[in-house]
Design an enzyme around this catalytic site. Structure first.
Site, short mmCIF file in Angstrom:
data_model
loop_
_atom_site.label_atom_id
_atom_site.label_comp_id
_atom_site.label_asym_id
_atom_site.label_seq_id
_atom_site.Cartn_x
_atom_site.Cartn_y
_atom_site.Cartn_z
CB SER A 247 -0.98 -0.06 1.16
OG SER A 247 -2.05 0.82 0.93
CG ASP A 270 -4.02 -3.91 -2.95
OD1 ASP A 270 -4.92 -4.06 -2.11
OD2 ASP A 270 -4.24 -3.83 -4.17
CG HIS A 325 -5.66 -2.31 1.10
ND1 HIS A 325 -4.82 -2.29 0.01
CD2 HIS A 325 -5.17 -1.37 1.96
CE1 HIS A 325 -3.88 -1.39 0.19
NE2 HIS A 325 -4.07 -0.81 1.36
C1 LIG Z 1 -10.48 4.91 9.39
C2 LIG Z 1 -9.03 5.00 9.20
N1 LIG Z 1 -8.61 5.40 7.84
C3 LIG Z 1 -7.22 5.90 8.04
C4 LIG Z 1 -6.78 6.78 6.91
C5 LIG Z 1 -8.63 4.25 6.86
C6 LIG Z 1 -8.02 2.98 7.49
N2 LIG Z 1 -7.63 1.98 6.46
C7 LIG Z 1 -8.48 0.81 6.33
C8 LIG Z 1 -8.16 -0.14 7.47
C9 LIG Z 1 -6.82 -0.53 8.09
C10 LIG Z 1 -7.89 -1.33 8.75
C11 LIG Z 1 -7.88 -2.30 9.89
C12 LIG Z 1 -6.66 -2.68 10.45
C13 LIG Z 1 -6.67 -3.54 11.54
C14 LIG Z 1 -7.89 -4.00 12.03
C15 LIG Z 1 -7.88 -4.92 13.21
F1 LIG Z 1 -9.09 -4.98 13.80
F2 LIG Z 1 -7.56 -6.14 12.80
F3 LIG Z 1 -6.99 -4.48 14.10
C16 LIG Z 1 -9.11 -3.64 11.46
C17 LIG Z 1 -9.11 -2.77 10.35
C18 LIG Z 1 -8.66 0.00 8.86
C19 LIG Z 1 -8.55 -1.60 7.43
C20 LIG Z 1 -6.54 2.19 5.68
O1 LIG Z 1 -5.82 3.13 5.88
C21 LIG Z 1 -6.19 1.19 4.54
N3 LIG Z 1 -4.80 1.48 4.15
C22 LIG Z 1 -3.75 0.84 4.73
S1 LIG Z 1 -4.05 -0.32 5.92
C23 LIG Z 1 -2.43 -0.90 6.45
C24 LIG Z 1 -2.54 -1.51 7.78
C25 LIG Z 1 -2.81 -0.71 8.89
C26 LIG Z 1 -2.99 -1.30 10.14
C27 LIG Z 1 -2.90 -2.68 10.25
F4 LIG Z 1 -3.05 -3.23 11.44
C28 LIG Z 1 -2.62 -3.48 9.15
C29 LIG Z 1 -2.45 -2.90 7.92
N4 LIG Z 1 -2.48 1.08 4.41
C30 LIG Z 1 -2.16 2.03 3.48
O2 LIG Z 1 -0.99 2.26 3.20
C31 LIG Z 1 -3.24 2.74 2.87
C32 LIG Z 1 -4.54 2.46 3.22
C33 LIG Z 1 -5.44 3.28 2.52
C34 LIG Z 1 -4.69 4.10 1.69
C35 LIG Z 1 -3.25 3.81 1.87
#
Ligand SMILES: CCN(CC)CCN(C[C@]12C[C@](c3ccc(C(F)(F)F)cc3)(C1)C2)C(=O)Cn1c(SCc2ccc(F)cc2)nc(=O)c2c1C=CC2
Length: 403
Positions: A247, A270, A325
């Site tokens: 990402s 991704d 993702h």
């Molecule tokens: C509302 C927050 N808002 C922030 C800007 C969007 C939040 N979001 C979607 C999420 C991460 C999610 C997640 C994690 C972990 C649980 C758990 F329950 F398992 F802990 C649940 C749910 C919440 C799916 C993303 O940011 C997606 N994303 C990610 S996720 C990378 C990641 C982060 C934390 C982790 F533990 C594992 C992986 N990396 C990127 O580089 C980019 C994006 C989007 C564009 C660029």
């Protein structure tokens, strides 16, 4: 529910011939130093412990902030859901390899940190790679820390000095850096563009530290680990290095390839292309492999990847059917099916099948562009998307004019 849960919950063990060790490295007492988790082939060992998947509670606090959920509530949930998971690797196990190891630098996504991609990093290490999973200090990680010496005189009552001079405490204090949310009305691109440049520099610094370690230079590690870093002298083939990331880490791959030709190729999982300047694209000369999920991508993001298409250097793209993702970070293995799908941590496809396809396609691509003499070429068809669970290129419709 119904029959007993067939898929055991937990991070899948690596499939390669080598046992996997892991250890942590922090270069100095500044936020500008290099901080990474190292995964490497190790000796068969019983006594080593498998470390906790999330090293300390502060990471869960950071994750709660990132997810905009309240800390105390989330502390219970995360501790209950994820507190007891172990990483499929042995902490500080002695390094062992009878040949020089190719090197991969791995860059985590937004809101993640260095331990969350252990299924990918451990798999590569089990196949003979040394992998440094960087923890970025650009405020894109949920949490990270560094030490600073507390040298100001400590005049609290109990430590009043016997002598006349003030007691000087030089114990180390952990300073935590948490995820930086976008301020109200703040434009996102300047922040993300600054961060992706810092992230690339941190990947290059990690490669430089590994180069020093490989040359036998005595290198300081400010973390008190039981690992003997001198055993890595002359263990790495630094002509065979790649950069990989998920990402935001995928954008970091492009930026790092552009800045450092020592990275011979890149694998972007991704990738989120938003943080990159357009002027970076023509300056990247190395092969790139885009491995995409089916649900995350959109036309604007794909059309930026296509700006990297080239007649003279290999640029490949595949999409894994039924993935989301979160199919790349470890979370995808750690919840039951329905909660996983609810939280969008799981797609339709079995997470272990998805990560296995991603890892094997990655190994085939790395063999091809690092010139390895292994049998990873058996998975060459995956690079072209030849599998029932793969789509060559992308499922996203991109208007010709948008390219
Ligand atoms: C509302 C927050 N808002 C922030 C800007 C969007 C939040 N979001 C979607 C999420 C991460 C999610 C997640 C994690 C972990 C649980 C758990 F329950 F398992 F802990 C649940 C749910 C919440 C799916 C993303 O940011 C997606 N994303 C990610 S996720 C990378 C990641 C982060 C934390 C982790 F533990 C594992 C992986 N990396 C990127 O580089 C980019 C994006 C989007 C564009 C660029």
């Amino acid at each position: 529910m119904g029959n007993s849960c067939s898929n055991h919950l937990g991070i899948p063990p690596a499939k390669g011939p080598n046992q996997v060790g892991c250890t942590d490295f922090m270069m100095d007492h500044t936020a500008q130093g290099s901080f990474f988790r190292l995964y490497y082939p190790c000796q068969e060992t019983e006594k080593a412990e498998k470390p906790d998947w999330v090293p300390s509670m502060e990471y869960f606090y950071g994750l709660a902030d990132f997810m905009k959920i309240n800390r105390t509530l989330s502390e219970k949930i995360f501790e209950y859901l994820f507190g007891s998971y172990k990483i499929p690797a042995y902490m500080d196990a002695p390094f062992k390899s009878n040949e020089k190891c190719p090197v991969v630098i791995f860059s985590h996504g937004l809101g993640a940190f260095r331990t969350l991609y252990s299924a990918i990093c451990a798999e590569l290490a089990s196949r003979g790679f040394i992998v440094a999973s960087v923890e970025h200090r650009d405020e894109s990680a949920s949490a990270t820390f560094y030490f600073h010496e507390k040298t100001e005189p400590d005049l609290t009552q109990e430590s009043l000095p016997k002598t006349s001079s003030a007691a000087v405490q030089d114990d180390l204090v952990k300073d935590w850096i948490y995820y930086r949310t976008l301020k109200h009305g703040e434009r996102e691109f300047p922040l993300r563009n600054k961060q992706v440049k810092q992230r690339a520099d941190e990947c290059i610094l990690a490669l430089d530290k590994l180069t020093e370690i490989n040359s036998g230079v005595a290198v300081q590690n400010v973390l008190q680990t039981q690992f003997d870093w001198t055993t890595l002298e002359n263990s790495m083939d630094l002509c065979r290095t790649a950069v990989m990331g998920h990402s935001f880490g995928g954008a970091t791959v492009i930026e790092a390839l552009c800045k450092e030709v020592k990275f011979k190729c890149g694998v972007a999982l991704d990738a989120w292309m938003f943080p990159l300047d357009d002027e970076v694209f023509p300056r990247v000369k190395q092969p790139i492999f885009f491995i995409n999920s089916e649900k995350f991508q959109w036309a604007g993001n794909i059309s930026r990847m296509k700006k990297l298409d080239s007649e003279v250097v290999q640029r490949k793209m595949i999409t894994i059917r039924g993935t989301v993702h979160q199919s790349f970070p470890d979370f995808t293995f750690l919840t039951g099916n329905w909660i996983g799908k609810l939280l969008k941590l799981k797609g339709e496809i079995d997470p272990e099948i998805a990560i296995d396809l991603s890892n094997k396609a990655t190994l085939a691509f790395l063999q091809r562009h690092l010139g390895l003499e292994k049998d990873f070429n058996q998975w060459d068809p995956l690079i072209d998307g030849q599998d029932e669970n793969l789509i060559p290129g992308t499922n996203v419709i991109v208007l010709q004019s948008a390219i």
